[in-house]
Design a protein around this motif. Structure first.
Motif, mmCIF file in Angstrom:
data_model
loop_
_atom_site.group_PDB
_atom_site.id
_atom_site.type_symbol
_atom_site.label_atom_id
_atom_site.label_comp_id
_atom_site.label_asym_id
_atom_site.label_seq_id
_atom_site.Cartn_x
_atom_site.Cartn_y
_atom_site.Cartn_z
ATOM 1 N N ARG A 740 0.822 -1.206 0.000
ATOM 2 C CA ARG A 740 0.000 0.000 0.000
ATOM 3 C C ARG A 740 0.867 1.270 0.000
ATOM 4 N N TYR A 741 1.921 1.262 0.805
ATOM 5 C CA TYR A 741 2.776 2.442 0.836
ATOM 6 C C TYR A 741 3.481 2.642 -0.508
ATOM 7 N N VAL A 742 3.897 1.547 -1.108
ATOM 8 C CA VAL A 742 4.549 1.658 -2.416
ATOM 9 C C VAL A 742 3.553 2.212 -3.429
ATOM 10 N N GLN A 743 2.324 1.720 -3.338
ATOM 11 C CA GLN A 743 1.292 2.211 -4.255
ATOM 12 C C GLN A 743 1.075 3.711 -4.070
ATOM 13 N N MET A 744 1.027 4.157 -2.816
ATOM 14 C CA MET A 744 0.830 5.586 -2.550
ATOM 15 C C MET A 744 2.000 6.386 -3.118
ATOM 16 N N ALA A 745 3.219 5.844 -2.932
ATOM 17 C CA ALA A 745 4.396 6.551 -3.444
ATOM 18 C C ALA A 745 4.336 6.639 -4.965
ATOM 19 N N LEU A 746 3.940 5.538 -5.603
ATOM 20 C CA LEU A 746 3.871 5.549 -7.064
ATOM 21 C C LEU A 746 2.815 6.542 -7.558
ATOM 22 N N LEU A 747 1.737 6.676 -6.796
ATOM 23 C CA LEU A 747 0.717 7.664 -7.181
ATOM 24 C C LEU A 747 1.295 9.086 -7.105
ATOM 25 N N CYS A 748 2.185 9.285 -6.154
ATOM 26 C CA CYS A 748 2.785 10.612 -5.998
ATOM 27 C C CYS A 748 3.759 10.944 -7.132
ATOM 28 N N VAL A 749 4.335 9.925 -7.767
ATOM 29 C CA VAL A 749 5.332 10.198 -8.794
ATOM 30 C C VAL A 749 4.786 9.984 -10.204
ATOM 31 N N GLN A 750 3.463 10.060 -10.340
ATOM 32 C CA GLN A 750 2.874 9.939 -11.670
ATOM 33 C C GLN A 750 3.389 11.059 -12.574
ATOM 34 N N GLU A 751 3.457 10.768 -13.848
ATOM 35 C CA GLU A 751 4.010 11.741 -14.783
ATOM 36 C C GLU A 751 3.173 13.023 -14.838
ATOM 37 N N CYS A 752 1.850 12.848 -14.936
ATOM 38 C CA CYS A 752 0.970 14.017 -15.008
ATOM 39 C C CYS A 752 0.699 14.558 -13.606
ATOM 40 N N PRO A 753 0.939 15.835 -13.396
ATOM 41 C CA PRO A 753 0.682 16.406 -12.071
ATOM 42 C C PRO A 753 -0.755 16.149 -11.604
ATOM 43 N N GLU A 754 -1.702 16.129 -12.562
ATOM 44 C CA GLU A 754 -3.109 15.944 -12.163
ATOM 45 C C GLU A 754 -3.339 14.552 -11.584
ATOM 46 N N ASP A 755 -2.507 13.609 -11.973
ATOM 47 C CA ASP A 755 -2.687 12.251 -11.465
ATOM 48 C C ASP A 755 -2.140 12.079 -10.049
ATOM 49 N N ARG A 756 -1.361 13.069 -9.610
ATOM 50 C CA ARG A 756 -0.803 12.940 -8.265
ATOM 51 C C ARG A 756 -1.797 13.470 -7.240
ATOM 52 N N PRO A 757 -1.848 12.849 -6.073
ATOM 53 C CA PRO A 757 -2.782 13.352 -5.060
ATOM 54 C C PRO A 757 -2.277 14.664 -4.473
ATOM 55 N N SER A 758 -3.176 15.456 -3.933
ATOM 56 C CA SER A 758 -2.729 16.599 -3.152
ATOM 57 C C SER A 758 -2.255 16.053 -1.815
ATOM 58 N N MET A 759 -1.564 16.856 -1.037
ATOM 59 C CA MET A 759 -1.099 16.337 0.247
ATOM 60 C C MET A 759 -2.260 15.979 1.162
ATOM 61 N N SER A 760 -3.382 16.696 1.041
ATOM 62 C CA SER A 760 -4.490 16.337 1.929
ATOM 63 C C SER A 760 -5.102 15.017 1.488
ATOM 64 N N ALA A 761 -5.140 14.791 0.165
ATOM 65 C CA ALA A 761 -5.642 13.499 -0.314
ATOM 66 C C ALA A 761 -4.675 12.391 0.112
ATOM 67 N N PHE A 762 -3.384 12.706 0.060
ATOM 68 C CA PHE A 762 -2.394 11.714 0.481
ATOM 69 C C PHE A 762 -2.618 11.352 1.939
ATOM 70 N N PHE A 763 -2.897 12.374 2.729
ATOM 71 C CA PHE A 763 -3.113 12.147 4.144
ATOM 72 C C PHE A 763 -4.273 11.207 4.403
ATOM 73 N N THR A 764 -5.340 11.423 3.646
ATOM 74 C CA THR A 764 -6.494 10.546 3.793
ATOM 75 C C THR A 764 -6.104 9.103 3.460
ATOM 76 N N MET A 765 -5.305 8.945 2.389
ATOM 77 C CA MET A 765 -4.877 7.588 2.031
ATOM 78 C C MET A 765 -4.048 6.970 3.142
ATOM 79 N N LEU A 766 -3.205 7.814 3.730
ATOM 80 C CA LEU A 766 -2.270 7.341 4.730
ATOM 81 C C LEU A 766 -2.997 6.883 5.986
ATOM 82 N N LEU A 767 -4.015 7.621 6.338
ATOM 83 C CA LEU A 767 -4.651 7.360 7.626
ATOM 84 C C LEU A 767 -5.850 6.437 7.531
ATOM 85 N N SER A 768 -6.261 6.105 6.314
ATOM 86 C CA SER A 768 -7.454 5.282 6.242
ATOM 87 C C SER A 768 -7.202 4.105 5.330
#
Ligand SMILES: *[C@@H]1O[C@H](CO)[C@@H](O)[C@H](O)[C@H]1NC(C)=O
Ligand SMILES: *[C@@H]1O[C@H](CO)[C@@H](O)[C@H](O)[C@H]1NC(C)=O
Ligand SMILES: *[C@@H]1O[C@H](CO)[C@@H](O)[C@H](O)[C@H]1NC(C)=O
Ligand SMILES: *[C@@H]1O[C@H](CO)[C@@H](O)[C@H](O)[C@H]1NC(C)=O
Ligand SMILES: *[C@@H]1O[C@H](CO)[C@@H](O)[C@H](O)[C@H]1NC(C)=O
Ligand SMILES: *[C@@H]1O[C@H](CO)[C@@H](O)[C@H](O)[C@H]1NC(C)=O
Ligand SMILES: *[C@@H]1O[C@H](CO)[C@@H](O)[C@H](O)[C@H]1NC(C)=O
Length: 816
Positions: A740-768
């Motif tokens: 799951r953490y690797v998946q979250m990291a890969l989402l953060c390094v997507q080529e298109c900026p729009e495909d990357r989560p915002s930090m608040s979206a990342f937080f939700t992923m992290l905590l839930s």
């Protein structure tokens, strides 16, 4: 991971489970002369629930728990949560007086719940029933001696209650696990607050973490959307002299659902997806700026995703406009026009679509009508607002607030709150309305006149605005230039502290200059960043930006203590961090073993918090631009603190993004759009953060050719993400978690900026446990024009050779 892999994997798991499935206990009840040992399980009559021994997460401790038979990994209730067993030789028994007893192999009682008085109990029996309730009852009288539903752990099942018996004072509440590996009582509880107008409150120890608002007859005021799942569940709220409680029941017995208070204090509802054999996150209590209790202070109102998070209620204005404009809104709002305290002078403003304010001190009367409620509130000088207790029909019952209104929020579809304000405040909107009416009935001539008037007004407004702008800018500048807010150190002090910038005191080198350690005469240790001289702004801008950095205060940001200016020297003075920086640990063969998984995760959470603050929660929307392991400093408790934030702003704006001498940003951490187009946004920080996350997981450095990304992607595709995990921390964390953490990291390094989560979206992923998107292949190994370095010429497949340390082994080369 490909679908095919997934299916075959599931089959293997199923086969595995089949082969090792624990032997079912002969019956669905336990009699006094029987016992359940580790490996045996007890099923409910229709095999919906199962009780047995389990080990949570990566722990090897054994616990007795209950789970849905379809999902043995999801434990819903734990018996001995605070008394773990360390081997599999324990036994669960029922004694003659109806006490459940968990013995270890030496015959010691490890756990036994308290039961009511044992007198007169003849033939107790233990049964797990089809609602998941573990019940000890007396067979002769059929009375319940003890039941697990009275002692929930972190999960609320249909039929369980959250509430309080007002006669006995007995409370039923949820409490979180400590971590996924440890079911003992964690920091969070989910409890009914029976004072005032009852609502359920999630506590983080003794602080309010979130609230539900009042029960308004149909739903908790904070979540009108629960109305829409009435085809699935029915909710019940009981409020009478005997008890206050909340439960839900299933519309269909085939529905499998649970409400969980997770170890991070989030409330999540999951529903079992029979066809895919997994849990779907059905609902999640939102986490955002408005979740902070009393974020907007007394008489403020919080709006999610709005342009402004906090505003004042109608008829109120900020108590301290200066603080408020700096987004410190905790001071709240005060009345613009005082109440006259008479029916002539005061009236009510209907504030629609809200979650009710904190109601602990509210006054409730369920028996009166809403008209009577209004009358009482108007008559009583200290009443500031009211709302019906039950919004169904015309509305009935009464909740009145006599204190400050705290933690009011806008929610879509929310209820009405009637706010007492001076009648002069009510007048304002009426005028606008009549103007509209005039507009509608007027002839085209009048319309034309109005249009010209409008144009004139707009023009004037624009002029006023730009004047206002200039005035504000002027104010900001003169304020900062007073220097009152940025302590200024004189050069002598700094020279003395650092032994004339002695080389032995050099801590490191950043894109902006050298960093030295120093000690002030008072003993305080400092880090001095001596900015390189060639590309600095003028004095005013420097002071303004330094002021900004001082204003950015967060526990995950390194604190700026002051600055020093002397001729062409510009220096920033920071607090000194004893444990150096993150790269000192994670990229070092021996030191990285000292960072266990929990510490690493805490570091990740801390960095995410700091970044969220920079991007969103601070007023300034700061983009860091150079987030990397070396810029994450660690204090003596290993708390991460981001450094170098805002420094980018100290440099001339027009300065090129890529400057061959001073590259702002660091290879390996820079996003493709930054490298290619110089385009920078908060999403470029998210990219750097994703790279950093992979580095923290793997203990390997991402090189300029993005080899770590390539490697992580390759493992991800093969379903082998666990292999990425640093050998030094293996065993203490589960494979699914790492994936799951690797998946979250890969989402953060997507080529298109729009495909990357915002930090608040990342937080939700992290905590839930929200389901994550599948990441796309990140941009790796392709030649990127304009980048002055070694982006690879080849499309390669990468493999880390563990014997070669961080060296890269290229296993296949295809020329392009
Ligand atoms: C549990 O029950 C079995 C038979 O049902 C018995 O052989 C065994 O000794 C019991 N274990 C304990 C620890 O009482
Ligand atoms: C199990 O725990 C007991 C104390 O609770 C301890 O004495 C014993 O050494 C532990 N055994 C193992 C195998 O860890
Ligand atoms: C059953 O266990 C409880 C709790 O340990 C104890 O108080 C009670 O005396 C026991 N009853 C019998 C009959 O052993
Ligand atoms: C299991 O652990 C208990 C303590 O929790 C200890 O008394 C007992 O001897 C252990 N049994 C075995 C077989 O290791
Ligand atoms: C489970 O037990 C509780 C308490 O005894 C009871 O109210 C409920 O009806 C039972 N449910 C089923 C399905 O037997
Ligand atoms: C925020 O403002 C309040 C008063 O409005 C003040 O007491 C408090 O110190 C301020 N907090 C910060 C972090 O500036
Ligand atoms: C007005 O409200 C206050 C505070 O709750 C209460 O003590 C007082 O009795 C009320 N007065 C009237 C006239 O209802």
């Amino acid at each position: 991971m490909k679908k095919g892999d997934m299916i075959s994997k599931q089959t293997t798991i199923a086969l595995f489970l089949l082969a090792f499935s624990p032997s079912a206990f002969p019956a669905d009840t336990l009699q006094i002369d029987q016992n359940i040992t580790d490996g045996q399980t007890l099923f409910s009559p229709n095999s919906i629930f199962e009780l047995g021994f389990f080990s949570p997460g990566s722990s090897t401790n054994r616990f007795v728990g209950i789970w849905f038979a379809v999902s043995p990994d999801t434990v819903l209730w734990v018996a001995n949560r605070d008394s773990p067993l360390n081997n599999t030789s324990a036994t669960l028994k029922l004694n003659k007086t109806g006490s459940l007893l968990l013995y270890d192999s030496s015959g010691r009682i490890v756990w036994s719940p308290r039961t009511r008085s044992s007198s007169g109990i003849n033939s107790p029996i233990l049964q797990l029933n089809d609602s998941g309730n573990l019940v000890v009852k007396d067979q002769t009288t059929n009375s319940i001696i003890w039941q697990s539903f009275d002692y929930p752990t972190n999960t609320l099942l249909a039929g369980m209650k959250v509430g309080k018996n007002l006669r006995t004072g007995f409370e039923t509440y949820l409490s979180s696990w400590k971590s996924r590996d440890d079911p003992s009582e964690g920091d969070y509880t989910y409890k009914m607050d029976t004072q005032g107008a009852p609502e359920v409150i999630t506590w983080d120890r003794s602080e309010i973490s979130s609230r539900t608002g009042i029960w308004n007859g149909q739903y908790f005021s904070f979540a009108p959307q629960t109305l829409t799942y009435s085809n699935l569940l029915n909710f019940h709220f009981v409020l009478n002299q005997d008890e206050v409680s909340y439960t839900y029941e299933l519309k269909s017995t085939s529905t499998i659902t649970r409400l969980v208070l997770n170890e991070n204090g989030l409330i999540e509802r999951f529903v079992w997806d029979q066809s895919h054999q997994n849990w779907n996150l059905f609902w999640l209590q939102p986490v955002d700026e408005c979740s902070n209790f009393a974020k907007c202070g007394p008489f403020g109102i919080c709006q999610r995703d709005g342009i402004k998070t906090c505003s004042c209620l109608r008829g109120f204005e900020p108590v301290t406009p200066d603080e408020w404009s700096m987004r410190n809104t905790s001071g709240g709002c005060k009345r613009t026009v005082p109440l006259g305290c008479s029916t002539n002078s005061d009236g009510f403003y209907r504030l629609g679509g809200v979650e009710t304010p904190y109601s602990h001190d509210a006054i409730v009367d369920a028996s009166i009508s809403i008209e009577e409620c209004k009358r009482r509130c108007l008559m009583n000088c200290s009443c500031v607002a009211y709302t019906p207790l039950d919004i169904r029909g015309e509305g009935s019952g009464c909740v009145m607030w006599n204190t400050e209104l705290v933690d009011t929020k806008y929610v879509i579809g929310g209820q009405d709150l009637y706010l007492k304000v001076s009648k002069s405040e009510l007048g304002r909107s009426n005028k606008k309305k009549s103007a509209t009416i005039v507009g509608v009935i007027s002839s085209s001539l009048i319309l034309l006149l109005l249009v010209s008037l409008l144009v004139y007004l707009l023009w004037r407004k624009k002029i006023r605005h730009s004047r206002q702008d200039i005035k504000e800018r002027h104010l900001a500048q003169s304020n900062s230039l007073k220097g009152a807010d940025v302590p200024v150190f004189d050069l002598d002090t700094v020279l003395q502290a650092t032994d004339n910038f002695s080389i032995t005191n050099k801590l490191g080198e950043g894109g902006f200059g050298l960093v030295y350690k120093g000690q002030l005469p008072c003993g305080q240790e400092i880090a001095v960043k001596r900015l390189s001289m060639d590309s600095l702004q003028g004095l005013n801008e420097f002071m303004n930006e330094a002021l900004l950095i001082t204003k950015l205060q967060h526990r995950n940001l390194v604190r700026l203590l002051g600055c020093c200016i002397d001729n062409n020297e510009r220096m920033l003075i920071y607090e000194y961090m004893t444990n150096k920086s993150l790269d000192y640990y994670i990229f070092d063969a021996t030191r990285r073993a000292t960072l266990n998984w929990t510490t690493r995760l805490e570091i990740v959470i801390g960095i995410a918090r700091g970044l969220l603050y920079l991007h969103q929660d601070s007023r300034f929307n700061v983009i860091h631009r150079d987030l990397k392991a070396a810029n994450v400093l660690l204090d003596e408790q290993m708390n991460p603190k981001i450094s170098d934030f805002g420094t980018a702003r100290l440099f001339k704006r027009e300065q090129g993004i890529i400057n061959t001498e001073t590259v702002i940003g660091t290879r390996g951490y820079m996003s493709p759009e930054y490298v290619l187009e110089g385009a920078i946004s908060i999403k470029s920080d998210v990219y750097s953060f994703g790279v950093l996350l992979l580095e923290i997981i793997s203990g390997k450095k991402n090189q300029g050719n993005q080899n770590l990304l390539a490697y992580a992607w390759k493992l991800w595709e093969e379903g082998n993400s666990y292999k990425l995990l640093d050998e030094a921390v293996k065993c203490s964390v589960s494979e699914t978690e790492i994936r799951r953490y690797v998946q979250m990291a890969l989402l953060c390094v997507q080529e298109c900026p729009e495909d990357r989560p915002s930090m608040s979206a990342f937080f939700t992923m992290l905590l839930s446990d929200t389901l994550l998107h599948d990441p796309k292949k990140p941009l790796v190994g392709t030649r990127i024009r304009g980048f002055p370095s070694d982006w690879s010429l080849y499309q390669q497949s990468y493999e880390y050779d563990s014997t070669a340390g961080d060296q890269l082994t290229i296993t296949g080369i295809e020329g392009r």
